[in-house]
Design a protein around this motif. Structure first.
Motif, PDB file in Angstrom:
ATOM      1  N   ASP A   1      -7.486  -1.777   0.184  1.00  6.85           N
ATOM      2  CA  ASP A   1      -7.403  -0.466   0.095  1.00  6.85           C
ATOM      3  C   ASP A   1      -8.864   0.455   0.048  1.00  6.85           C
ATOM      4  N   LYS A   2      -8.885   1.326   0.683  1.00  7.95           N
ATOM      5  CA  LYS A   2     -10.192   2.172   0.961  1.00  7.95           C
ATOM      6  C   LYS A   2     -10.035   3.505   0.198  1.00  7.95           C
TER       7      LYS A   2
ATOM      8  N   LYS B   1     -16.049  -2.549  -5.366  1.00  6.40           N
ATOM      9  CA  LYS B   1     -15.605  -2.534  -3.885  1.00  6.40           C
ATOM     10  C   LYS B   1     -15.738  -3.908  -3.122  1.00  6.40           C
TER      11      LYS B   1
ATOM     12  N   ARG C   1      -8.914  -6.568  -4.400  1.00  5.99           N
ATOM     13  CA  ARG C   1      -8.594  -5.096  -4.661  1.00  5.99           C
ATOM     14  C   ARG C   1      -6.998  -5.130  -5.101  1.00  5.99           C
TER      15      ARG C   1
END
Length: 506
Positions: free
Chosen positions: A88-89, A123, A128
């Protein structure tokens, strides 16, 4: 008590389709696979960066699956219904949950503890995940210890954590909780252990092992029922672990579940080499015809005896079958394979003799039958009792009257004292015997029907009687004789394990 093994058994039954019933209204897993592809195509069309979506998901041939599953299930690869390790960003300043390995529950728990961090700080160099994702530890010994969890209530819906996790994000409309319990199952754990790679002490289960793991996939509605059953059972076990009385009750329920599986044909596998029950029934009919032709005039029938004399084999039609049974089994009336089903006589007692009278009190509530409570029969009345009315080893006995005892089922297998010639049932006890049904299988079947028998006496509230015809008319799932023996052996093996657990409670 080894509750770990009990939980493992529940999950094993669940992924084999033996914890819930299969329903036509659920559709099939094949339909579900089409829905998954349709949903993925729809979602992909909304993404700016397109991914490759297969036009169809091809199931694994059922004959190649690790074990037998219901007809409306499919064997597929786990990676066909889950996205592994999604990335995921998010914006750098977003707050998210952070979860180290130590904060993930092991065993059969579904819990984690998190702390809040900024996305920018986690991140890189971490795994994630998002709400609804399933995390499974991939490194030993965390993998064997079942460190896995479904993430919920994450800060802003997202999180990151230890790199020693594989993340499974289920494709719609697969139920993520079903997948979660699947990865907790002993089958999945042992498959992963068999594919460990890396140095001793740092072995891991690779992503490809997860992707290619064989998943038994039920229709969505059944996935939901399975999860509900698992969670109900596990909630009971949680309470059982804190309370011995609850434990004893759960063991009783487990016994009932074992017997229920037994009479549904789900406790042991069927063997194609077994002579089908239909063939045995034909033999019974042929022998009965030969016997009837040689018989003397029939005796007068009474309410105290139900026999199959001149009553044909009553095959139960598919529409009226209580539940589905294997193809090699047959549904019949119990009286078609038991003869006679008969109540005893009103005895004349004596202070001492060589013959005992089996009464209701001999059929104990929470234990085996006991002749220690039997009274003596006046031997001057022995002429009233032909030899076949004496109790024989393997007879099933049922209390026919009595508040609180009506319908109680027992199994006569007690050796009598050396100075006793025999024992006869009194008029409050019904005897059931069969030459074509394994006596222990007959007993176990009737134990599953004891609640029904308890509620189906005839007469006034205070004087209810269980008539032999009520027992005769019971719908009986009749397996091949060889399978009856295998069922009995398996039941007694499992019951022995439960008895050993009970011993540790004393």
């Amino acid at each position: 008590m080894n509750t770990k093994l009990l939980r493992q058994k529940i999950l094993d039954l669940a992924i084999r389709g033996k914890l819930t019933d299969q329903r036509k209204s659920d559709g099939s897993a094949a339909d579900l696979l089409k829905q998954i592809v349709t949903e993925r195509v729809s979602q992909n069309s909304l993404n700016r960066k397109k991914s490759i979506v297969p036009k169809s998901i091809i199931p694994i041939n059922k004959g190649d699956g690790p074990f037998e599953i219901p007809n409306n299930w499919e064997w597929i690869k786990l990676g066909n219904v889950c996205l592994l390790n999604p990335a995921d960003k998010l914006t750098d300043d977003m707050e998210v949950s952070f979860v180290p390995m130590a904060n993930i529950g092991a065993g059969f728990e579904n819990r984690f503890i998190s702390e809040v961090r900024s996305w920018n700080s986690v991140k890189s160099g971490f795994t994630r995940f998002a709400n609804g994702d399933i995390a499974v530890a991939k490194i030993t010994p965390c993998f064997e210890n079942r460190k896995s969890v479904i993430f919920e209530n994450l800060k802003n819906g997202f999180g990151a954590g230890t790199t020693e996790l594989h993340i499974l994000r289920t494709f719609e409309p697969v139920f993520n909780k079903y997948i979660f319990w699947y990865v907790k199952s002993e089958y999945f754990i042992q498959n992963g252990i068999g594919h460990f790679s890396g140095a001793v002490g740092q072995q891991r289960v690779g992503k490809d092992v997860f992707f290619n793991a064989c998943l038994p996939l039920p229709p969505l509605a059944e996935q939901q029922r399975i999860v509900k059953k698992i969670e109900e059972a596990f909630a009971e076990i949680d309470a059982v672990e804190k309370n011995k009385e609850l434990l004893k009750n759960h063991i009783r329920q487990t016994r009932q579940k074992i017997l229920d599986l037994a009479i549904h044909g789900k406790l042991v596998p069927q063997d194609a080499n077994d002579e089908p029950a239909s063939v045995l029934l034909e033999k019974i009919l042929q022998e009965k015809d030969q016997t009837d032709n040689k018989k003397s005039p029939k005796k007068k029938k009474t309410d105290d005896i139900a026999t199959s004399d001149n009553r044909p084999y009553e095959k139960i039609t598919v529409e009226n079958e209580p539940f589905e049974i294997p193809n090699s089994w047959e549904w019949v009336k119990l009286g078609n394979v038991c003869n006679p089903i008969k109540r005893g006589k009103s005895p004349k007692y004596a202070e001492k003799s060589n013959v005992l009278v089996f009464a209701q009190k001999c059929n104990q509530k929470n234990g085996p039958i006991s002749s220690e409570k039997a009274l003596y029969l006046d031997e001057t009345t022995l002429s009233k009792y032909p030899q076949d009315e004496f109790l024989q080893m393997g007879d099933v006995v049922i209390n026919s009257t009595g508040t609180g005892t009506l319908g109680r089922v027992g199994f006569f297998n007690e050796a009598l004292p050396h100075d006793v010639k025999g024992i006869v049932p009194d008029s409050h006890v019904t005897t059931i015997r069969s030459s074509v049904v394994n006596s222990r299988y007959l007993y176990y079947f009737l134990k599953t029907r004891q609640p029904y028998l308890e509620e189906n006496g005839e007469g006034s509230t205070n004087q209810k009687e269980l008539k032999p015809h009520t027992i005769y008319d019971l719908e009986f799932p009749f397996p091949p004789l060889a399978e009856q023996k295998r069922i009995v052996d398996k039941v007694e093996e499992l019951f022995k394990s439960l008895d050993e657990i009970l011993l540790h409670l004393i």
